[in-house]
Enzyme design. Structure first.
Site, PDB file in Angstrom:
ATOM      1  N   PRO A  89     -26.096 -31.410 -33.425  1.00  0.00           N
ATOM      2  CA  PRO A  89     -27.427 -31.567 -32.817  1.00  0.00           C
ATOM      3  C   PRO A  89     -28.021 -32.949 -33.095  1.00  0.00           C
ATOM      4  O   PRO A  89     -29.016 -33.322 -32.491  1.00  0.00           O
ATOM      5  CB  PRO A  89     -28.275 -30.483 -33.483  1.00  0.00           C
ATOM      6  CG  PRO A  89     -27.346 -29.602 -34.224  1.00  0.00           C
ATOM      7  CD  PRO A  89     -26.069 -30.335 -34.425  1.00  0.00           C
ATOM      8  N   GLU A 116     -23.211 -24.344 -42.237  1.00  0.00           N
ATOM      9  CA  GLU A 116     -24.460 -25.105 -42.202  1.00  0.00           C
ATOM     10  C   GLU A 116     -24.233 -26.573 -41.869  1.00  0.00           C
ATOM     11  O   GLU A 116     -25.163 -27.281 -41.496  1.00  0.00           O
ATOM     12  CB  GLU A 116     -25.184 -24.994 -43.552  1.00  0.00           C
ATOM     13  CG  GLU A 116     -25.553 -23.573 -43.928  1.00  0.00           C
ATOM     14  CD  GLU A 116     -26.441 -22.913 -42.890  1.00  0.00           C
ATOM     15  OE1 GLU A 116     -27.495 -23.465 -42.580  1.00  0.00           O
ATOM     16  OE2 GLU A 116     -26.052 -21.836 -42.379  1.00  0.00           O
ATOM     17  N   ARG A 154     -13.470 -32.331 -14.789  1.00  0.00           N
ATOM     18  CA  ARG A 154     -13.834 -32.372 -13.370  1.00  0.00           C
ATOM     19  C   ARG A 154     -13.733 -33.784 -12.817  1.00  0.00           C
ATOM     20  O   ARG A 154     -13.648 -33.974 -11.603  1.00  0.00           O
ATOM     21  CB  ARG A 154     -15.260 -31.865 -13.153  1.00  0.00           C
ATOM     22  CG  ARG A 154     -15.499 -30.468 -13.670  1.00  0.00           C
ATOM     23  CD  ARG A 154     -16.912 -29.985 -13.425  1.00  0.00           C
ATOM     24  NE  ARG A 154     -17.131 -29.613 -12.037  1.00  0.00           N
ATOM     25  CZ  ARG A 154     -17.767 -30.341 -11.133  1.00  0.00           C
ATOM     26  NH1 ARG A 154     -18.280 -31.491 -11.478  1.00  0.00           N
ATOM     27  NH2 ARG A 154     -17.894 -29.921  -9.910  1.00  0.00           N
ATOM     28  N   ASP A 169     -21.871 -34.256  -6.746  1.00  0.00           N
ATOM     29  CA  ASP A 169     -22.548 -33.326  -7.653  1.00  0.00           C
ATOM     30  C   ASP A 169     -23.999 -33.699  -7.892  1.00  0.00           C
ATOM     31  O   ASP A 169     -24.350 -34.867  -7.826  1.00  0.00           O
ATOM     32  CB  ASP A 169     -21.898 -33.375  -9.054  1.00  0.00           C
ATOM     33  CG  ASP A 169     -20.603 -32.602  -9.138  1.00  0.00           C
ATOM     34  OD1 ASP A 169     -20.339 -31.797  -8.237  1.00  0.00           O
ATOM     35  OD2 ASP A 169     -19.875 -32.810 -10.120  1.00  0.00           O
TER      36      ASP A 169
HETATM   37  C1  4F9 Z   1     -23.664 -29.222 -31.409  1.00  0.00           C
HETATM   38  C2  4F9 Z   1     -25.647 -27.951 -31.158  1.00  0.00           C
HETATM   39  C3  4F9 Z   1     -23.961 -29.869 -30.251  1.00  0.00           C
HETATM   40  C4  4F9 Z   1     -25.915 -28.640 -29.994  1.00  0.00           C
HETATM   41  C5  4F9 Z   1     -23.127 -27.758 -33.927  1.00  0.00           C
HETATM   42  C6  4F9 Z   1     -24.380 -26.231 -34.812  1.00  0.00           C
HETATM   43  C7  4F9 Z   1     -24.515 -28.238 -31.875  1.00  0.00           C
HETATM   44  C8  4F9 Z   1     -24.211 -27.548 -33.136  1.00  0.00           C
HETATM   45  N1  4F9 Z   1     -25.084 -29.574 -29.569  1.00  0.00           N
HETATM   46  N2  4F9 Z   1     -24.966 -26.599 -33.695  1.00  0.00           N
HETATM   47  N3  4F9 Z   1     -23.256 -26.933 -34.963  1.00  0.00           N
END
Ligand code: 4F9
Length: 252
Positions: A89, A116, A154, A169
């Site tokens: 994230p 985690e 794609r 697209d």
């Molecule tokens: C990875 C969330 C990419 C959103 C990896 C827990 C993640 C993520 N985008 N959430 N590990």
């Protein structure tokens, strides 16, 4: 293109990666997808892939050693510019442009974290790119990896039926696509727009662009700030706004 995926849950990929387009890409020899179980790179007798965090805080952290060993294993015969992507994230938010860019690579490596988090030394030592698929937290990087692989392949020539189909697209040129229809011509009182049945190609092209702009204006106006539009298209947007103001006056 060869893609190596490093994960503690290779079985999660079985369904999505053997269905539909992904399967076609593999079947046609355009995608060589290799799944690696990070647990196979552990060295202790219990095959420990995670441990408690330094400084406390709860949850488990993926150990650096097995992940780094797995990355080094798949990189052995890889070109030096191979991207090693961590799904997190905290990464750059993935989009259409990044998908196109990644499709130009001969090799990609995806590292899926779990628990985690992952010992930061993995990031420091072997990761070249960090990608996020949006501002939320998942239980691991496996689903984001599948999302990204789907979006990337794609763009490999020959994966989609019609050559260049990905160019029309939504998001390809910064705006959304307009509506699509198939038979019947009238469904529950709703008709297919006449222009789609007339076979006038010039008119159809104009109509599609107009509809795409209208959709974007209605659903994702934020995209219009960055879209590359002609003077005529800017004018068209202003007419949408006028129509809108007009219908608001009629309602009140
Ligand atoms: C990875 C969330 C990419 C959103 C990896 C827990 C993640 C993520 N985008 N959430 N590990």
């Amino acid at each position: 293109m060869r893609i190596d995926v490093l994960t503690l849950f290779p079985a999660m990929f079985q369904g999505p990666m053997t269905e539909s387009m992904l399967w076609k890409a593999r079947d046609r020899g355009l995608l060589d997808l290799r799944l690696h179980d990070i647990r196979d790179f552990t060295t202790d007798k219990h095959n420990t892939a995670d441990d408690i965090p330094y400084g406390g805080g709860g949850g488990m952290i993926m150990k650096a050693e097995p992940v780094v060993s797995a990355v080094e294993h798949v990189l052995q015969d890889a070109p030096p510019d191979t991207s090693v992507i961590l799904l997190t994230p905290q990464g750059r938010v993935f989009n259409h442009q990044i998908a196109k860019e990644l499709a130009n690579h001969e090799r990609l490596v995806f590292v899926c974290g779990r628990y985690e988090g992952i010992d930061d030394r993995v990031r420091q030592l072997v990761i070249t790119d960090e990608l996020s698929i949006g501002d939320y937290v998942l239980t691991g990087g496996e689903l984001p990896t599948m999302v990204i692989i789907d979006a990337v392949i794609r763009h490999i020539p020959g994966v989609l039926g019609a050559e260049g189909a990905a160019d029309s697209d939504s998001h390809a040129d910064g705006i959304l696509e307009g509506p699509h229809y198939t038979r019947p011509p009238v469904f529950r009182g709703l008709s297919v727009p006449a222009v789609l049945q007339e076979g006038n190609h010039a008119k159809l092209t104009t109509w599609r662009r107009e509809q795409g702009l209208r959709r974007t204006w209605q659903q994702r106006p934020d995209l219009l700030l960055k879209a590359d539009l002609t003077e005529a298209e800017r004018y068209l947007l202003a007419t949408f706004a006028d129509e809108d103001a007009q219908s608001n006056r009629n309602e009140s």
